[in-house]
Design a protein around this motif. Sequence first.
Motif, PDB file in Angstrom:
ATOM      1  N   TYR A 148       0.942  -1.436   0.018  1.00 34.58           N
ATOM      2  CA  TYR A 148       0.153  -0.178   0.002  1.00 34.58           C
ATOM      3  C   TYR A 148       0.943   1.266  -0.079  1.00 34.58           C
ATOM      4  O   TYR A 148       1.870   1.086   0.775  1.00 34.58           O
ATOM      5  CB  TYR A 148      -0.898  -0.025   1.329  1.00 34.58           C
ATOM      6  N   THR A 161      -3.732   2.538  10.270  1.00 38.68           N
ATOM      7  CA  THR A 161      -4.303   3.737   9.968  1.00 38.68           C
ATOM      8  C   THR A 161      -3.826   4.519   8.963  1.00 38.68           C
ATOM      9  O   THR A 161      -2.618   3.952   8.462  1.00 38.68           O
ATOM     10  CB  THR A 161      -4.272   4.610  11.183  1.00 38.68           C
ATOM     11  N   ASN A 162      -4.553   5.296   8.462  1.00 34.33           N
ATOM     12  CA  ASN A 162      -4.019   6.187   7.211  1.00 34.33           C
ATOM     13  C   ASN A 162      -4.445   7.561   7.177  1.00 34.33           C
ATOM     14  O   ASN A 162      -5.789   7.780   7.341  1.00 34.33           O
ATOM     15  CB  ASN A 162      -4.435   5.511   5.953  1.00 34.33           C
ATOM     16  N   HIS A 163      -3.684   8.586   6.800  1.00 29.67           N
ATOM     17  CA  HIS A 163      -4.225  10.006   6.483  1.00 29.67           C
ATOM     18  C   HIS A 163      -3.306  10.602   5.508  1.00 29.67           C
ATOM     19  O   HIS A 163      -2.504   9.839   5.068  1.00 29.67           O
ATOM     20  CB  HIS A 163      -4.042  10.758   7.897  1.00 29.67           C
ATOM     21  N   GLU A 196      -7.960   7.590   9.474  1.00 26.95           N
ATOM     22  CA  GLU A 196      -8.985   6.701   9.743  1.00 26.95           C
ATOM     23  C   GLU A 196      -8.424   5.154   9.872  1.00 26.95           C
ATOM     24  O   GLU A 196      -7.135   4.806   9.321  1.00 26.95           O
ATOM     25  CB  GLU A 196     -10.042   6.819   8.758  1.00 26.95           C
ATOM     26  N   PHE A 251      -7.901   1.341   8.056  1.00 30.39           N
ATOM     27  CA  PHE A 251      -8.293   0.912   7.086  1.00 30.39           C
ATOM     28  C   PHE A 251      -7.918  -0.608   6.943  1.00 30.39           C
ATOM     29  O   PHE A 251      -6.922  -0.933   7.888  1.00 30.39           O
ATOM     30  CB  PHE A 251      -7.164   1.329   5.985  1.00 30.39           C
ATOM     31  N   GLN A 252      -8.235  -1.544   6.208  1.00 27.35           N
ATOM     32  CA  GLN A 252      -7.828  -2.932   6.102  1.00 27.35           C
ATOM     33  C   GLN A 252      -7.591  -3.033   4.914  1.00 27.35           C
ATOM     34  O   GLN A 252      -8.314  -2.739   3.754  1.00 27.35           O
ATOM     35  CB  GLN A 252      -9.120  -3.669   6.376  1.00 27.35           C
ATOM     36  N   THR A 253      -6.740  -3.933   4.394  1.00 26.69           N
ATOM     37  CA  THR A 253      -6.212  -4.490   3.231  1.00 26.69           C
ATOM     38  C   THR A 253      -6.012  -5.915   3.229  1.00 26.69           C
ATOM     39  O   THR A 253      -5.642  -6.709   4.370  1.00 26.69           O
ATOM     40  CB  THR A 253      -5.078  -3.693   2.494  1.00 26.69           C
ATOM     41  N   GLN A 287     -10.159  -1.594   1.988  1.00 26.33           N
ATOM     42  CA  GLN A 287     -11.594  -1.022   2.714  1.00 26.33           C
ATOM     43  C   GLN A 287     -11.181  -0.034   3.910  1.00 26.33           C
ATOM     44  O   GLN A 287     -10.008  -0.306   4.533  1.00 26.33           O
ATOM     45  CB  GLN A 287     -12.270  -2.079   3.588  1.00 26.33           C
ATOM     46  N   GLN A 288     -11.987   1.171   3.875  1.00 31.80           N
ATOM     47  CA  GLN A 288     -11.979   1.933   4.923  1.00 31.80           C
ATOM     48  C   GLN A 288     -12.929   1.485   6.037  1.00 31.80           C
ATOM     49  O   GLN A 288     -14.048   1.059   5.733  1.00 31.80           O
ATOM     50  CB  GLN A 288     -12.274   3.348   4.288  1.00 31.80           C
ATOM     51  N   THR A 337     -13.214   2.856   9.380  1.00 32.02           N
ATOM     52  CA  THR A 337     -14.003   3.965  10.067  1.00 32.02           C
ATOM     53  C   THR A 337     -13.973   5.184   9.217  1.00 32.02           C
ATOM     54  O   THR A 337     -13.379   5.322   8.315  1.00 32.02           O
ATOM     55  CB  THR A 337     -12.988   4.086  11.450  1.00 32.02           C
ATOM     56  N   ASP A 338     -15.008   5.981   9.570  1.00 32.50           N
ATOM     57  CA  ASP A 338     -15.273   7.182   9.165  1.00 32.50           C
ATOM     58  C   ASP A 338     -15.740   8.245  10.182  1.00 32.50           C
ATOM     59  O   ASP A 338     -17.120   8.666  10.271  1.00 32.50           O
ATOM     60  CB  ASP A 338     -16.235   7.179   7.936  1.00 32.50           C
TER      61      ASP A 338
END
Length: 672
Positions: free
Chosen positions: A359, A377-379, A386, A388-390, A398-399, A401-402
């Motif tokens: 990623y 986490t990713n920003h 937020e 994420f999962q991969t 997939q994200q 959380t939002d």
Amino acid sequence: MKKLTLLAACILSSTAMAKGPLTVEHLNQFNKVGNVALAPDGQAVVYSQSNGGFAPADTSHDLYLMTLGENRSVKRLTTHSSRETAVQWHPNGQSIFFIANRSGSNQIWRLSLDGGEAQQVTQLPVPVNAFKLAADGKTLALALTVKPGCQTLQCTLDAQAKDAEKKDSALAYDQLMVRHWDHWRDQYREHLHIATISDKVLTDAKNVMADWNTDIAGISEVAFTPDNQQLVFSAKIPAVDQAWHTNYDIFQVPISGGEKVNLTANNPAWDAKPKFSIDGRFMAYLAMKKPGAEADRFGLMLLDLVTGEKKEVAPNWDRSISDYQFGLDNRTIYVTTQDVGQYSIYAINTSFGDVVKVYGDGYAANLQVASDKIVFTNHRLNMPAEIFQTGPDGSQLQQLTDVNARWREQVQFGDYEQFSFKGANDATVYGYLVKPWNFEPGKKYPMAFLVHGGPQGSFGNMFNERWNAQMYAAKGYAVVMVDFHGSTGYGQAFTDAISRDWGGKPLIDLQKGFEYIVQAQPWIDGERACALGASYGGFMMNWIAGNWPEGFKCLVNHAGLYDMPSFYGSTEELWFPEFDLGGPAWQAESDYQKFNPAAHAAKWQTPMLVIHGLKDFRVPYAQGLGAFTNLQRKGIDSRLVIFPDENHWILNPDNRVRWYNEVFQWLDKYTR
């Protein structure tokens, strides 16, 4: 009448949902995720959510449980007024542990996921700074601040009581370092302790390094051996030279106490973050090769505990690893690393050294690995962090959380893009451009030219509070950020290029980057540009003032170095200037005079805003005062803003509002 009322309601609703520019109030109100912990079976994740007061309209800080899979759901686990931190799962996946101040000090609590209230695990006479739970589910490694030489916690309490009886306020020292970051050092150190969980609340713990007058490097630098009978940890050997070397080593000590064995004694540079494979076969850790360097490449080392073989994995991969986790196959290690303006995730095969990107968009952190997924986490420049999962190969992103969905509905971010150009020595140099939030083709916009600190750092694809590029885009500026020679994520040679050359290639890169962007983007008005920077970026503001005096309409210098010889004598971590500037300040061949902004003060002419925190011990406030004194004495328009309660950063939300207001008033004064 009903039609008019309905029309009015629609207009009001449309107005309420209309997006506007990012404001400092928005920065103080967004929600934050943290403390991400993936369940042992990979089917759930616990995370903390710290609310900023926008939506929801509270400032709670609580834990949430998210089940993963097709029917994803979220359950709030805590509602207590205290903050929960350092979340860890019990190995059986039925409960979690965390630190909270629910009984007078920070202690460890346990919460069953089947329901019920959290149960207190420790009630020690000193706060628990951090902890790590062994794979046996009962042995705790605790980071506690105690007095060196004390075998018991009562000994530390007695020392604290004696300190309280003192009638004077003197601090006395016999060796460096005497202060660090924003506080004066005292006689206490952070040591590793061992305790065993039982049916009773723990009231005592055993210090396994009581004889050492040094701190551990942090709980992230601690691991239990596969048999749970030993601890490995990173620290400096107690000695008078700790302030001027970076030789952290990895030590092993029995949980019962005893001799500490140096596992990396043959490496005089930095060793960090030991971890063990799930099958117990391997111990990995990170290692630098250059003594005295803090920005050398962290390579991945692997020790086979069966054969005794030690090797570097992927030694020719030109990236420095920030963090890593073993995959469940015990032969794949997933790592995070700075990578051309991003913080990316890579998979490394430990047998063959193959490196594959998983990623690479934005800033990935808090890496968690299961058999069928990676959670992180990713920003990015247009999104706070937020979860994420991969998949392990980067598929099925997939994200999860939002937490800022309603917050983002209020904000229109500026579009951004990465660019590159030929910088010093004809090398390829990268940067980011952020357009004004309400960009209109054909219109001219002033420029905010941001220069990062470090100096081995980067202003890349990330979202933060202290130097948020979107804040300048929200004020109608074209935001330009150049990752000059010395920046991280572009190979170690590029990072090393700034050492012994603080005012050379980096300045050329900034000049060429400025020239490139105003030519490539004609809508940017290069005649209405201001430059801004902090720490090394602040040094560069002072350096620009004397070596590029007609480059900008104004400058903003936060915590910048002004007089290099006096900086050496007043900062705390001496290994940094000694490596980057060629030794102590008294050595004739060092660079303290060669790259000293104060030596060029006679050429200064650009208006400058100077900002500094009085608790900044990395770049002490006299550096900012010196720059302001020179500006005032020369009759150059200037302003000094001091924050008595801030360190090298601006952390207080109210101070953040004042900081941005001061900066934008200064920029507007010279560009509007």
